[in-house]
Design an enzyme around this catalytic site. Structure first.
Site, short mmCIF file in Angstrom:
data_model
loop_
_atom_site.label_atom_id
_atom_site.label_comp_id
_atom_site.label_asym_id
_atom_site.label_seq_id
_atom_site.Cartn_x
_atom_site.Cartn_y
_atom_site.Cartn_z
N CYS A 64 0.23 -14.99 40.54
CA CYS A 64 -0.12 -16.27 39.88
C CYS A 64 1.08 -17.18 39.75
O CYS A 64 0.91 -18.37 39.49
CB CYS A 64 -0.65 -16.00 38.47
SG CYS A 64 -2.05 -14.95 38.45
N GLU B 254 -4.60 -15.25 30.97
CA GLU B 254 -3.51 -15.56 31.90
C GLU B 254 -4.19 -15.82 33.24
O GLU B 254 -4.61 -14.89 33.92
CB GLU B 254 -2.53 -14.37 31.93
CG GLU B 254 -1.19 -14.72 32.52
CD GLU B 254 -1.10 -14.35 33.97
OE1 GLU B 254 -1.36 -15.25 34.81
OE2 GLU B 254 -0.77 -13.19 34.27
C1 SIN Z 1 0.50 -12.34 37.99
O1 SIN Z 1 0.45 -12.60 39.16
O2 SIN Z 1 -0.47 -12.55 37.25
C2 SIN Z 1 1.70 -11.72 37.31
C3 SIN Z 1 2.99 -11.98 37.96
C4 SIN Z 1 4.18 -11.49 37.18
O3 SIN Z 1 4.05 -10.83 36.14
O4 SIN Z 1 5.29 -11.78 37.59
#
Ligand code: SIN
Length: 475
Positions: A284, A250
């Protein structure tokens, strides 16, 4: 707050290895929160051995028994919600209300997979021969490793360990060295929840590249689930090729939000703010590029600015803070460089743009953004909101897809036909339609292209931790 745990957790015990240690800092004031024992390569090898032994018995338990341990852990996380949230805010800077949200989000994965683990059904295949019977069963992949980032010190761990444990795998968690304290607190909760020793090991160290290499090269570790940058994801992928290890990655994002001319503008402003400024822009799935139709551009911008100006910057422990510090000086520098690049290419800063002190960067809105600016292609990971004007659907969808990344995208429109068509054309793993916050344990989280592969959460998340085995019975 007294920090109780500062060593790796191996074989059900907190253990020191060697004399090296590293500092964990509070990004809000740069005070040292703890000196953590640096376990390094040695601890990684110990954890692999311990997990290998634990896997043998953990994988043999019934799904129902494993579920009970997860239920215990869920309860303990919720019982310790406030302490965990404070620790999250202290080590990653997140506003306390968001940290409480993260604890609930983190616990929700444990609860979900406690249930989902009981439903990893096999199948009977209609036979092709009168004297054969064909069946599919699912079995745990083995020892797995969860390598997790600093921006969600709890939830990114639980999103990985919950399906792994429910499936019958043992787990080695390697949290970010920026935020190991929440992870170690969680380690203690796993012990209180009664998990047998070695079923979950937590390794902490600063030499993550050597530790990661050992995990990748190990034949015992059958799978790695990683959340972090695309750069590191590619390294792990290369290193894991010698053992043909399974990977879930991810990685980074470059999320567009498109505000069409038929959008509900207030909804679009609120959705954009909640996605863009979550964790000070450090997720992310944060909006990275804001595309606004020229007909409604000025109205959208003035409403957005009015609300952004009201965001309160401060130490995350203060209840009314909505923007905490960024994680460290290099994150600040990256944002300043992106800002200066955009100004040199014609961008105008309408609000923000300054460092207030240390790691605090003002929420910033830039108009006249264009495709030559670095942040068109690069993940900002900070509170800068660049606005691009567009004229038609075809053009904006091409611009939105013009990136190597494919994690999350958002758009706002009140036209159902446009909604379907746009959702189908966007090359992203997750799409928010008239909504800026889409993360939940019940839906598949993950991306395509350079944002990686594999899905976490939902009924799909446990499949990453299961092997499919075909049994053919001759009668
Ligand atoms: C992330 O920033 O990797 C995860 C964000 C989320 O789970 O909403």
């Amino acid at each position: 707050m007294h920090i109780k745990y500062n060593k790796s957790f191996i074989d059900g015990k907190f253990q020191s290895f060697g004399k090296l240690s590293f500092e964990v800092l509070n990004p809000a004031n740069e005070e040292i929160l703890s000196n953590v024992n640096d376990g390094g390569v040695l601890i990684t090898k110990k954890a692999i051995k311990s997990s290998e032994i634990a896997f043998k018995s953990w994988s043999k338990l019934t799904a129902k028994s494993r579920s009970l341990y997860l239920e215990n852990l869920n309860k303990l996380i919720l019982d310790n919600k406030n302490e965990l949230a404070k620790l999250i805010t202290l080590e990653c800077g997140k506003p306390i209300n968001e940290s409480i949200g993260e604890v609930l989000y983190g616990a929700s994965f444990i609860k979900w997979f406690a249930e989902e683990g009981k439903r990893t059904y096999g199948e009977v295949i209609p036979t092709t021969h009168e004297n054969k019977r064909m069946i599919v069963i699912k079995q745990p992949v083995g020892v797995v490793s969860a390598i997790t980032p600093w921006n969600f010190p709890l939830a990114m761990i639980t999103r990985k360990i919950a399906p792994a444990l429910a499936a019958g795998c043992s787990v080695i968690v390697m949290p970010s060295y920026e935020t190991p304290l929440t992870a170690l607190y969680l380690a203690n909760l796993t012990s209180k929840a009664g998990f047998p020793k070695g079923v979950i090991n937590f390794i902490v160290g600063k030499d993550v590249s050597s530790m990661g290499k050992i995990l990748c090269n190990s034949k015992i570790v059958k799978k790695i689930s990683f959340t972090g940058s695309t750069r590191v994801g590619k390294i792990l992928s290369k290193q894991s090729s010698s053992t043909l290890k399974k990977l879930s990655l991810e990685l980074g994002g470059n999320a567009p939000v498109i505000v069409f001319d038929d959008a509900d503008i207030d909804k679009a402003v609120d959705g954009t703010i909640s996605s863009k400024f979550r964790n000070s822009g450090q997720t992310c799935v944060c909006v990275n590029r804001i595309f606004v139709h020229k007909k409604i551009h000025d109205k959208f911008v003035s409403k957005l600015i009015e609300k952004v100006k009201k965001l309160k910057i401060g130490n995350g422990l203060q209840k009314d803070t909505s923007i905490g510090p960024m994680i460290n000086g290099s994150a600040i520098k990256k944002n300043i460089d992106l800002l200066n690049d955009s100004i040199s290419k014609g961008g105008s800063v309408l609000t923000g743009g300054k460092i207030i002190k240390n790691n605090f960067f003002e929420p910033t809105v830039i108009v006249n953004a264009n495709m030559k600016m670095h942040f068109f292609k690069e993940e900002i990971f900070g509170p800068i909101a660049p606005i691009y004007k567009f004229e038609n659907d075809k053009e904006v969808i091409e611009m939105a897809n013009n990136t190597d990344y494919g994690l999350a995208a958002y758009f706002f429109s009140e036209n159902i036909s446009r909604c379907w068509k746009t959702a189908e054309k966007l090359e992203y793993g997750m799409i928010g339609i008239n909504e800026g916050l889409i993360s939940t344990e019940v839906a598949p989280f993950g991306g395509m292209k350079y944002s990686g592969y594999g899905r976490e959460g939902s009924k799909y998340g446990i499949l990453n931790y299961l092997e499919i085995k075909y049994l053919c019975f001759g009668l």
